[in-house]
Design an enzyme around this catalytic site. Structure first.
Site, PDB file in Angstrom:
ATOM      1  CE  LYS A  81      19.852  34.649 -32.558  1.00  0.00           C
ATOM      2  NZ  LYS A  81      20.541  34.714 -31.250  1.00  0.00           N
ATOM      3  NE  ARG A 115      26.929  26.754 -28.012  1.00  0.00           N
ATOM      4  CZ  ARG A 115      26.838  27.456 -26.889  1.00  0.00           C
ATOM      5  NH1 ARG A 115      26.900  26.835 -25.713  1.00  0.00           N
ATOM      6  NH2 ARG A 115      26.668  28.759 -26.926  1.00  0.00           N
TER       7      ARG A 115
HETATM    8  N1  BES Z   1      24.677  33.871 -33.373  1.00  0.00           N
HETATM    9  C1  BES Z   1      24.389  33.920 -31.988  1.00  0.00           C
HETATM   10  C2  BES Z   1      25.402  34.774 -31.204  1.00  0.00           C
HETATM   11  C3  BES Z   1      25.472  36.237 -31.530  1.00  0.00           C
HETATM   12  C4  BES Z   1      24.784  37.158 -30.761  1.00  0.00           C
HETATM   13  C5  BES Z   1      26.280  36.699 -32.536  1.00  0.00           C
HETATM   14  C6  BES Z   1      24.873  38.504 -31.030  1.00  0.00           C
HETATM   15  C7  BES Z   1      26.383  38.058 -32.817  1.00  0.00           C
HETATM   16  C8  BES Z   1      25.675  38.963 -32.054  1.00  0.00           C
HETATM   17  C9  BES Z   1      24.409  32.523 -31.396  1.00  0.00           C
HETATM   18  O1  BES Z   1      23.986  31.523 -32.232  1.00  0.00           O
HETATM   19  C10 BES Z   1      23.493  32.513 -30.220  1.00  0.00           C
HETATM   20  O2  BES Z   1      22.326  32.722 -30.418  1.00  0.00           O
HETATM   21  N2  BES Z   1      24.027  32.258 -29.026  1.00  0.00           N
HETATM   22  C11 BES Z   1      23.238  32.238 -27.840  1.00  0.00           C
HETATM   23  C12 BES Z   1      23.698  31.077 -27.009  1.00  0.00           C
HETATM   24  C13 BES Z   1      22.841  30.801 -25.806  1.00  0.00           C
HETATM   25  C14 BES Z   1      21.471  30.346 -26.250  1.00  0.00           C
HETATM   26  C15 BES Z   1      23.497  29.768 -24.960  1.00  0.00           C
HETATM   27  C16 BES Z   1      23.453  33.549 -27.098  1.00  0.00           C
HETATM   28  O3  BES Z   1      24.579  34.060 -27.112  1.00  0.00           O
HETATM   29  O4  BES Z   1      22.480  34.083 -26.563  1.00  0.00           O
HETATM   30 MN    MN Z   2      21.878  31.243 -32.159  1.00  0.00          MN
END
Ligand code: BES
Ligand code: MN
Ligand code: ZN
Length: 506
Positions: free
Chosen positions: A277, A351
């Site tokens: 990230k 997931r």
């Molecule tokens: N924990 C994050 C989602 C999240 C984002 C929670 C902002 C709270 C606030 C999750 O693990 C994630 O990173 N999801 C990705 C999925 C994508 C790579 C398909 C996302 O939402 O960008």
């Molecule tokens: Mn994530």
């Protein structure tokens, strides 16, 4: 948490720093008339235009010697036609915050005497206590430079007669326990990732179980390997800290009655892994275990209240870290139920750990399974911080969650699981892939989970937007909100067996 107690006392005689009264716009004249003799300043406030009953207004009145407490706070509820449990919570939160500013430590309130705007006195009192108590939360354990936290410490509900005491004592007890659960969840979500990591999360679940009366079993890495939880192990590969799988069981009725299973995402810190990230706001990802925290908080409340049902909590927990040993895009994982997934993006990790937990849940032959997860940024894009995403395979379960959401104001909004979206997560080399890219991101995440559920009614709550508040509002602090606890307790406190679902039963 502030204390809440019921005392056999008239509000005029209670020894507190202030007494809190509520009033709707229409009833301002009636209130000032009824207090005209005792506290003439109330009518002065009305005539001067300060006391209006407007929603979230708070008027402070110095009551002289007429009552024991030195002050009266009069909180406005707005127009009666728009009165709801939520306007009551917000009015109470405003009043408690004003009280805290005035350095009031002990606030008393009378029990409501009659229905108001169709709301029963019991429900009014619960909402008022929720709003007041939940507004007095701060995550302050690491702040060493301030000794006065400036919060209300004590709420006393005044019930002078035996009949009222009997009527409202259960409300006070219920709301106290409920708020304890929300505070516990907020504390876990807000704790830094060097305090809460998988093993310490398990310890905190153990402590909650000991206090509330539910059992806690913690599977270690070797046990997780023996079971074949390839999703949890895959996400854990980059981490120096071992994963855990936490199993919480509360048996509140006959063992023969199948339990309801709650599953909570327990990513104690989400860096994204190799699909790293960006640095901005990454610290928010300490709350990526809010789903797990909500499950622990809900078990705490349900077990403490001794609700007559069986409830299981499952929490797969790990960090998601990049390192030389981390999972990489292209890897294929094999899960507990034997299915496989291709890793497209290591940041779609929630997931993967939920997949093993949802498959594990099938061992209980559950009445229903509900998972809570800060799963997708896409859900925040769709619904903001206002509603959680709702998905599932059983109409009545989803409708019950919507009703509980309206009542608690932990609102949920259903999104579709149309088959066509499944195209986005088809893999050439495995049963499914873990990311479908940007389109319908919250839905494809839910569809991924659907591959791993057993033969049970299932609901998925994407709490990415509702778990982490960007700013303080009413009775919600900035940061971990505690979402899920009030919603699920509301669902469970009147739980009835689900009817068969026409769409999912043969
Ligand atoms: N924990 C994050 C989602 C999240 C984002 C929670 C902002 C709270 C606030 C999750 O693990 C994630 O990173 N999801 C990705 C999925 C994508 C790579 C398909 C996302 O939402 O960008
Ligand atoms: Mn994530
Ligand atoms: Zn995550």
């Amino acid at each position: 948490m502030p204390s809440i107690e019921l005392r056999r006392k008239d509000w005029k005689a209670v020894d507190a720093d202030a007494v809190l009264l509520f009033v709707t716009e229409e009833r301002v004249p009636e209130l000032s008339r009824s207090l005209a003799e005792l506290i003439p300043a109330v009518d002065d406030a009305r005539r001067s235009g300060d006391l209006t009953g407007k929603a979230k207004s708070v008027v402070v009145i110095y009551a002289g010697k007429a009552i024991r407490a030195p002050r009266l706070l009069i909180a406005g509820l707005g127009p009666e036609a728009r009165l709801s449990l939520e306007t009551i919570r917000r009015a109470a939160a405003s009043a408690a915050k004003r009280a805290a500013q005035l350095r009031i430590q002990h606030l008393a309130l009378p029990t409501p005497t009659e229905d108001l705007g169709g709301i029963r006195p019991e429900d009014f009192l619960q909402a008022a206590l929720e709003g007041a108590v939940l507004s007095q939360y701060r995550f302050a354990k690491y702040i060493t430079t301030q000794q006065d936290n400036g919060l209300v410490e004590r709420f006393t509900v005044c019930a002078p007669h035996t009949a009222e005491q009997r009527r409202f004592q259960p409300v006070v007890e219920f709301t106290r326990t409920l708020c304890e659960g929300v505070f516990l969840t907020r504390d876990l979500a807000n704790a830094p990732p060097n305090e809460i990591y998988p093993e310490t999360l398990a310890e905190r679940a153990r402590e909650a179980g000991n206090r509330a009366g539910f059992s806690v079993r913690v599977l270690n890495k070797a046990q997780i390997e023996r079971l074949g939880m390839g999703g949890l192990l895959g996400v854990n590969r980059g981490s120096a800290r071992p994963p855990v799988f936490i199993i919480m069981e509360y048996w509140g009725t006959r063992r023969s009655q199948p339990p309801i299973v709650l599953v909570g995402k327990g990513i104690t810190f989400d860096t994204g892994g190799i699909s790293l990230k960006p640095a901005a706001n990454m610290s928010e990802m300490k709350a990526d275990m809010h789903g797990a925290a909500s499950v622990i908080g809900t078990l705490y409340v349900v077990a403490r209240l001794r609700l007559p049902l069986n409830l299981v909590g499952l929490v797969p927990a790990t960090e998601n870290m990049p390192s030389g040993s981390a999972m990489v895009p292209g890897d294929i994982l094999r899960f507990l139920n034997g299915k496989t997934a291709e890793i497209e993006n290591t940041d779609a990790e929630g997931r993967l750990i939920l997949a093993d937990a949802l498959a594990y849940a099938e061992r209980y032959k559950p009445q229903a399974v509900i998972d809570l997860a800060t799963l997708t940024g896409a859900c925040v894009v769709a619904l903001g911080h206002v509603a959680s995403g709702l998905f599932g395979n059983h109409r009545e379960l989803l409708e019950r969650l919507k009703r509980a959401g309206e009542r608690t104001y932990e609102r949920v909004w259903e999104l579709p699981l149309y088959e066509e979206y499944g195209e986005l997560i088809k893999s050439d080399v495995a049963d499914v892939k873990n990311s479908g890219g940007r389109p319908a991101g919250a839905i494809t995440a839910a569809l991924f989970l659907k591959h791993f559920i057993g033969d049970y009614p299932w609901a998925h709550l994407d709490i990415a937007g509702t778990a982490i508040a960007p700013k303080e509002t009413d009775y919600m602090p900035k940061g971990g909100t505690g979402v899920g606890v009030r919603l699920l307790v509301e669902l469970l406190r009147t739980w009835e067996p689900l009817p068969p679902d026409p769409a999912t039963s043969p």
